[in-house]
Design a protein around this motif. Structure first.
Motif, PDB file in Angstrom:
ATOM      1  N   ASP A 350       0.809  -1.229   0.000  1.00  0.00           N
ATOM      2  CA  ASP A 350       0.000   0.000   0.000  1.00  0.00           C
ATOM      3  C   ASP A 350       0.841   1.276   0.000  1.00  0.00           C
ATOM      4  O   ASP A 350       0.353   2.355   0.315  1.00  0.00           O
ATOM      5  N   THR A 352       2.247   4.433  -1.517  1.00  0.00           N
ATOM      6  CA  THR A 352       1.633   5.281  -2.556  1.00  0.00           C
ATOM      7  C   THR A 352       2.654   6.101  -3.331  1.00  0.00           C
ATOM      8  O   THR A 352       2.283   6.861  -4.232  1.00  0.00           O
ATOM      9  N   ILE A 377      -3.422  -0.603  -5.710  1.00  0.00           N
ATOM     10  CA  ILE A 377      -3.345   0.111  -4.437  1.00  0.00           C
ATOM     11  C   ILE A 377      -4.560  -0.246  -3.580  1.00  0.00           C
ATOM     12  O   ILE A 377      -5.691  -0.166  -4.047  1.00  0.00           O
ATOM     13  N   PRO A 378      -4.364  -0.685  -2.352  1.00  0.00           N
ATOM     14  CA  PRO A 378      -5.509  -0.962  -1.488  1.00  0.00           C
ATOM     15  C   PRO A 378      -6.189   0.331  -1.049  1.00  0.00           C
ATOM     16  O   PRO A 378      -5.515   1.303  -0.687  1.00  0.00           O
ATOM     17  N   GLY A 400      -4.421   3.747   0.040  1.00  0.00           N
ATOM     18  CA  GLY A 400      -3.040   3.441   0.393  1.00  0.00           C
ATOM     19  C   GLY A 400      -2.539   4.084   1.669  1.00  0.00           C
ATOM     20  O   GLY A 400      -3.236   4.881   2.317  1.00  0.00           O
ATOM     21  N   ARG A 446      -4.878  -5.977  -0.313  1.00  0.00           N
ATOM     22  CA  ARG A 446      -3.781  -6.025  -1.279  1.00  0.00           C
ATOM     23  C   ARG A 446      -3.795  -7.319  -2.084  1.00  0.00           C
ATOM     24  O   ARG A 446      -4.200  -8.371  -1.603  1.00  0.00           O
TER      25      ARG A 446
END
Length: 534
Positions: A350, A352, A377-378, A400, A446
């Motif tokens: 995650d 960014t 990206i979570p 993220g 994820r």
């Protein structure tokens, strides 16, 4: 007057059984069906157990029990195609599966999760013993809060339950770590011979076949030669696609089939955990003591001698350099590995930083800019917002940096929802949000993106996309096959490829490449005591 002989009911039953047996034997003999006259063969009793994960101690993430997606009892067979109901191996033993769990690589495993899964395994083994053998399916790079060498601890605790006479055969990832304790408590051991791991299932099957053969031939405990090699390298520098790993590993299979040898293996080790056991290892097992020792020393020397030649599997650069080259290139799809946050190496998944840089580039601001897929990206909150708005609608929110925010804060995403998909094992829910010419895959949890179907099920076509940025190290086979060009971006994260600058405190020193001018090590093989001799 003739005297009547009285026979008790028990004797009458005995005579009937004897007569029936003799009649069946006579019928079998007259028909030539002698198989029915042979004694019934007792199948060996073999248990199955194992836990697998790569855990980065340089990531702030923690891994819980649910992440292992543990399978219990008969469901364990679904993990191994070679043990399907109609497979020959399935009928060679009475199988007693306990628990097998494999987690997506990530952060250190909580002590609670580890103890829960281990104790469930041990309880199952206690209830269903005794055993002739046990197949131990592990990765070898699990880190646990407050515990060194979890796999060594796990197998030692198994030994206390099943005893030292039971044969254990262990299969591992070549990025696992083989501690002396693990080597002592297993009898047979092997690992993958390819990176990427296209031979993963073949390796597991080989471990099982070695175990069954050993039980059937009754030769007992083999010799085990173990050599520690003071080299610690990331997988992206030891891919068997390129030299020198290609040649070093090509020698393993021929070495393993020599008379007197059962198996041979080279472990690269896992670079993103700061633990004393993390380094390269060679192990060879077999019945010819001299050949086992000599083969191990030959393989260890070949790895050590090649150490300076290991290099990244693809051209590298910082993110700006990689994006500049991809934008200017006429080769499509142009893949870029966002390597520092690779979830399949132990990254939090995650970070960014890379996505923030992409969204800041003017080339991607317009819908008519170079098409780019970013995976992934979570963003669970953004997923909820996308579901509420629906496909084709505008959505805005953050994603993220909930786990690893050391390099960049949550990224603001404002764009159009292109698709929403449910039910993925890892991600659970996925959405594609378009921002300018960038198609961002947002996930509830994820997920790695290794297969073409991972993209096409979301309505994306990577083959027709200009640039594909994936959180990965070396490209997995399907992505590698479709790339027109490829760069490995040296980006920040829990599995930063610049390992020479990682804050190691506990690994053994000297260690190459951290200590480039270190003297040649002693690569003499050590014979590991058999588990019943400890």
């Amino acid at each position: 007057m003739q005297e009547t002989i009285k026979i008790s009911p028990m004797k009458r039953l005995f005579f009937i059984l004897i007569s029936g047996t003799l009649l069946l034997c006579l019928m079998a003999a007259r028909s030539g069906d002698y198989k029915n006259m042979s004694p019934v063969k007792t199948l060996p009793r073999i248990a199955i157990a194992g836990l697998g994960i790569e855990s980065s101690t340089f990531s702030p993430a923690l891994t819980d029990e649910a992440a292992f997606h543990a399978k219990y009892g008969a469901d364990v067979f679904n993990t191994y195609p070679f043990l399907s109901a109609d497979s020959p191996l399935r009928h060679k033993a009475a199988w007693i599966p306990t628990i097998v769990g494999h987690a997506l690589p990530g952060g250190t495993v909580t002590r609670e999760a580890y103890e829960s899964l281990v104790n469930k395994t041990l309880d199952s083994l206690r209830k269903n013993g005794p055993y002739d053998g046990l197949y131990f399916d592990i990765h070898g790079a699990m880190s646990v809060v407050g515990l060194d060498d979890p796999e060594g601890d796990f197998i030692a605790r198994i030994r206390k339950v099943i005893g030292t006479k039971t044969l254990i055969s262990t299969s591992m990832d070549l990025h696992g770590n083989v501690s002396w304790r693990l080597a002592e408590n297993t009898d047979l051991i092997t690992c993958y011979r390819l990176a990427p791991h296209e031979d993963a299932m073949q390796t597991k099957q080989r471990a099982v076949e070695n175990l069954i053969e050993r039980i059937e031939n009754g030769r007992g405990k083999p010799y085990k030669a173990w050599i520690s090699i003071p080299v610690l390298l990331p997988g992206e520098k030891t891919s068997t696609r390129i030299e020198p790993a290609k040649s070093v590993y090509a020698a393993v299979a021929p070495a393993s089939v020599q008379p007197g040898i059962i198996d041979a293996a080279i472990w690269v080790g896992y670079a993103w955990a700061d633990e004393p056991r993390n380094h390269a290892v060679v192990m060879v097992t077999g019945d010819d003591k001299e050949k086992v020792t000599r083969t191990a020393e030959k393989l260890a020397k070949s790895f050590w001698d090649a150490r300076a030649g290991f290099k990244f599997v693809a051209p590298t650069g910082n993110l700006k350099e990689c994006l500049d080259k991809a934008i200017a290139s006429s080769k499509h799809p142009f893949y870029i590995s966002d390597s520092g946050d690779n979830p399949t190496a132990g990254g939090a998944g995650d970070v960014t930083w890379t996505l923030t840089q992409i969204l800041d580039r003017p080339e991607f601001k317009s819908d008519n800019g170079p098409s780019l897929i970013y995976a992934s990206i979570p963003g669970p909150d953004l997923i909820k917002a996308a579901i509420a708005m629906g496909v084709g609608k505008h959505v805005e929110g953050y994603a993220g940096a909930k786990v690893d925010s050391r390099n960049a804060p949550p990224v603001k995403i404002s764009g159009t929802v292109e698709s929403i998909e449910y039910g993925d094992t890892d991600a659970e829910v996925e959405a594609v949000v378009r921002v300018g010419s960038v198609h961002i895959i947002v996930t509830q949890k994820r997920k790695p993106y290794h297969h073409e179907r991972d993209f096409t099920r979301l309505g994306l076509n990577p083959r027709k996309t200009d640039i594909v940025v994936v959180k990965i190290g070396y490209l997995e086979p399907e992505l590698y096959a479709m790339r027109a060009d490829w760069l490995l971006a040296l980006t920040p994260g829990g599995v930063d490829q610049d390992i020479e600058h990682l804050p190691y405190h506990r690994i053994q020193r000297p260690m190459f490449p951290l200590d480039k001018n270190m003297p040649d090590p002693d690569l003499t093989a050590k014979l590991v005591p058999a588990s019943d001799k400890l």
